[in-house]
Structure formats: C-alpha cells, structure tokens
Design a protein around this motif. Structure first.
Motif, short mmCIF file in Angstrom:
data_model
loop_
_atom_site.label_atom_id
_atom_site.label_comp_id
_atom_site.label_asym_id
_atom_site.label_seq_id
_atom_site.Cartn_x
_atom_site.Cartn_y
_atom_site.Cartn_z
N PHE A 48 0.89 -1.15 0.00
CA PHE A 48 0.00 0.00 0.00
C PHE A 48 0.93 1.20 0.00
O PHE A 48 1.78 1.33 0.88
N GLN A 56 -4.10 2.85 -1.77
CA GLN A 56 -3.94 2.14 -3.04
C GLN A 56 -2.85 1.09 -2.94
O GLN A 56 -1.83 1.28 -2.29
N PHE A 105 -7.84 0.26 -5.13
CA PHE A 105 -7.83 1.11 -3.94
C PHE A 105 -9.07 0.89 -3.11
O PHE A 105 -10.10 0.45 -3.60
#
Length: 158
Positions: A48, A56, A105
């Motif tokens: 991430f 995301q 995301f």
C-alpha cells in the motif's frame, strides 16, 4: 469456474477481509480473482503506497510480470451501481479508455467524484468487518506518514 465470495489481503499490520460484489462487476471480480489465483500479490513486492482519500495497492513500481491482460470493459455503469464510499474497493485506471488491471484502492471516505471521473472507478468489493476497517485506517495512517505497508499475501475466500 465460479468466482469466490471474496478475498483477504494480509499485511504486516493485519488482514483486510473483502467481499466481492459480483452483481455490480462480474467481469471485474473474475479478473481480480484471476490475478489473485496467479499469486501476483503474494510475492512480497506489493505494497500500500498511497493514502489521501483512498489507500492504493497493486503491482505499480514492482518488477513482477503480470500475465493477465487489462480489463476489457469498465463496468461502473453496466450493472448494479455501487458508489465509491468508505470501504468500497475499486479498480484504479488511467484516463479513458483504460479500464485497469492490477492496481486497486479502498476508499477512506465517500468519494462520489470517483463514480464518474474518467468513466468511473468500478467498485468490485467491500471491506467486510470492523477489524478490517481498523487495519485499513492504520494502513492509511502509516502511509500518510510517508511510509508503505507491505502486502505479504492475498488469498481467495469461499
């Protein structure tokens, strides 16, 4: 082969359980299930890396070779419409006509603008439980502080 009910993202902070929304995005859920089943997200290279109004993750910036072609269609407005609200997971993509591939995301807040921007960002899954939301919020905090959060494994769930 039918699409599994969902998937689990396992990070160094904790696990995020997500439920596929097959009525909203049948091709997208099948695409993501295929990506997961190839082991692409279980190489230890996925992280991430973005935190603002979403967190995301995906294969961007890695040297992982993705054998799965891009999505052929953006299903945002084709089936049961699901908004990009808190806990919704959507496929990330560049400008139209790109429909996305391995970047995705989770919305940290209601992001109504993502429902139509660049053709819309197709919601294909939803965070399942409070424990998963706590992990999402902690990932957002760590990444916002200029860090990344490693994804160790992503598995399909029945």
């Amino acid at each position: 082969m039918s699409t599994p009910a969902g998937f689990i993202i396992i990070t160094n902070i904790g696990s995020i359980r997500l439920k596929f929304l097959q009525n909203a995005a049948p091709k997208t859920t099948a695409h993501v299930a295929k990506l997961i089943s190839t082991g692409l997200f279980s190489t230890g290279q996925s992280t991430f890396y973005r935190s603002d109004f979403v967190i995301q993750t995906g294969l961007y910036g890695t040297n992982v070779q993705n054998p799965v072609p891009d999505l052929p269609v953006n299903e945002t407005a084709l089936h049961d419409r699901v908004t990009n609200d808190r806990g919704a997971m959507a496929i990330a993509h560049f400008d139209v006509p790109d429909n996305g591939n391995s970047e995705m995301f989770i919305s940290l807040q209601h992001n109504e603008h993502l429902d139509s921007a660049y053709g819309g960002y197709c919601v294909f899954a939803r965070v399942e439980d409070d424990e998963s939301f706590a992990v999402v919020d902690e990932i957002a905090r760590v990444v916002k502080g200029k860090g990344t959060v490693s994804v160790s494994e992503v598995t399909l769930s029945l």
